[in-house]
Structure formats: C-alpha cells, structure tokens
Enzyme design. Sequence first.
Site, short mmCIF file in Angstrom:
data_model
loop_
_atom_site.label_atom_id
_atom_site.label_comp_id
_atom_site.label_asym_id
_atom_site.label_seq_id
_atom_site.Cartn_x
_atom_site.Cartn_y
_atom_site.Cartn_z
N CYS A 290 20.23 21.56 14.05
CA CYS A 290 19.31 22.08 13.04
C CYS A 290 18.04 21.24 13.01
CB CYS A 290 19.99 22.05 11.67
SG CYS A 290 21.29 23.29 11.53
N CYS B 40 18.41 26.81 12.99
CA CYS B 40 18.84 26.55 11.61
C CYS B 40 18.02 25.40 11.01
CB CYS B 40 20.34 26.23 11.56
SG CYS B 40 20.86 24.97 12.71
#
Length: 308
Positions: free
Chosen positions: A121, A202
């Site tokens: 992420c 993400c």
Amino acid sequence: MPSQRGSERRRQRGVLLAGVAVLLLALVLAAVLASALTRGKEEARPEPLRWQGRGTTRNLREIVLGRCYGYLAERRAELGDKDCLKIWESLKDAFIHKNPCSATTEDYRPLMELASHPISCNKSLFWSKTNDLVHLYTKSSHRFLTLEDTFLGYMLNGISWCGDPSAPGINYESCPKWSECESNPGSVFWKMASKMFAEAACGVVQVMLNGSIETGAFRSSSIFGSIEILNLNPDKVSEIHIWVMHNIGGPQSESCSGYSIKKLKNILEERNFKITCEDNYRPVQLLQCVHNPDHPDCSLCTNSTEAP
Ligand code: APR
C-alpha cells in the site's frame, strides 16, 4: 600384337571417358535438382502479414529471460519463486502462430498469473505522458512503483511482439500499430496489466501528469483515464495525489486549476476518492533541474525564503 594392345588401350580410354561424362552429367543433374527444390521451398513459404508498426523485437526470448532472471536476482525476497522459462513459454503461447489482430485477454491470463506479485500500500504511482520523467524519479527514489517497475511490466517494457499465421509463427518484420486494430498483442497485454495494477492499488496513490502538453494534462481516452481510474477500488484507496509537472522553462499549458484536471477531480470525487493536487511536486522538479541547474525554477531559495 602391338595393334591388339593399341585397341585394348583405346577401349579402356573410351570406358574412362564415358564414366567421366556420366559422372559430370549426374553432378549437373543433382545441382539443377537441388536448386529447383530450394526455389520451390522459398516459393512455398508465404510472406508474413504486413503492418505499420515495428516488428517483434529480435532476440525476444533472450531479452525476456534476461530481464526475468535479472529482476529476480535483485528482488527474489519480495517475489518468491518465479519460473522464468515457464513465464517465457506462456508469453510465447499467448501470441505465436496467431493473427495479431485477434489477441484476447484469455491469451495473456496464464502469463499474468505466473508473473503477478503483491504491491505494498501507498506505493503505486500512475502516470500519463510523463514516461521518461516518472521513471527517472522511480529509479532514483524507490519510494514509489509504476506498472513498468513491477515484475511483469519490467519484463515487457519497450518491447514489441506479435505472431503470424505462417511459419515461424512470429513476425519480426512488422506488427499492427494500436490504431490499426484494437486487439493487438501489445494493446491487449498493456490494458490488462494496467487494469490489474489499478485493482491492486491501496492506501494513498499518486499520479504524475504532464502540464506542458497542449491537449491537456488529463485525457479520458488514455490508459490512465479509460482503464486505471475506473479500476481503482474506493474501498482500498484512501487518497489520490495528483502531481502536475511542467517542463522547466515551460510551457505551462495546464496546472491544478486547469480544465482537464477539474474534469479528473470530478470523475474521482464522484467515485468517492479524496483528491489533492500539487503543481511541480518538488522532489521530481529537482530531478528536472539536473539538466537546468541555472533556471530560476531550480533555485534552492525561492522568493519567500530569500533574505531581505
Ligand atoms: N499507441 C501506442 N502505444 C500506446 C498507446 C497507443 N494508442 N496508448 C498507450 N500506449 C503505450 C505507449 O507505450 C506509451 O508510452 O502506453 C504508454 C503510455 O501512454 P501515455 O499516453 O503516455 O499514457 P497513458 O495512456 O495514460 O498510459 C500510462 O498506463 O503504462 C500504464 O500504469 C501505466 O499509469 C500508466 C498508464
């Protein structure tokens, strides 16, 4: 007696000459036959289809295998076990002997599965019309990762490939341009890889756009505009940071307040993403300044911090 010996010698000479003549004739016949056969073969081999784009990159197998082993040598810890020979075979099977205007996502699914890997992420960096600058940045900072820095994107970046129905099944002379037919191997592959890259993103994601092109920094027909933003998942992506970069010295065709950026913000806000936009993100601008150290935009002291 001498006349008998003479006629014997004449007979032997005659036999010898006849033998040589037969041998020569056989040689000539063999040569004629061989040349006819080779010509027949050449004529029988059909020409590959002709397209407007550049052909398959020579030594494709060696390049893909080399990049595959090279990437693994540096990052095997993050990627786990990957089989470069299998990866090459699945790429080859995706296009060899096929018409290059009939590529499908199914052709590339095995390759995508073999080469995919998780992406942390807050690392994903998207871009449009900033190919050189964005990769100059990811190479120097390693803070973010573009599709072309992932294992799959790295192996095929800048390479051309396509099949042909006739032998040897790969067209090294030409491949279809993206404008010639939509379902060509490169376009199907990159669109599919871009979709997967966006789906995997993400946390906070970044996008670097080009504010120095006249047609606008954001184009909804680009891969970023037509595939990537539509496949970002609002449940996984918390924020999108847009960087609008200008060439040092301009032109400054569009900034964060520009028309196409507003359009991009609207699309993203409608999909519930939180957006920020920054003109000339400084770490990237500093890289541009390597080539323009004396330009005022590259001065380390901006007007506000200069001593009175
Ligand atoms: N014809 C040929 N190549 C194309 C085309 C096209 N019509 N469209 C895209 N490409 C390829 C080229 O290789 C080009 O360098 O994609 C690259 C990027 O094209 P841009 O127009 O600069 O940007 P965009 O279409 O938005 O694609 C960039 O896709 O590569 C991924 O994740 C990456 O975010 C990035 C986005």
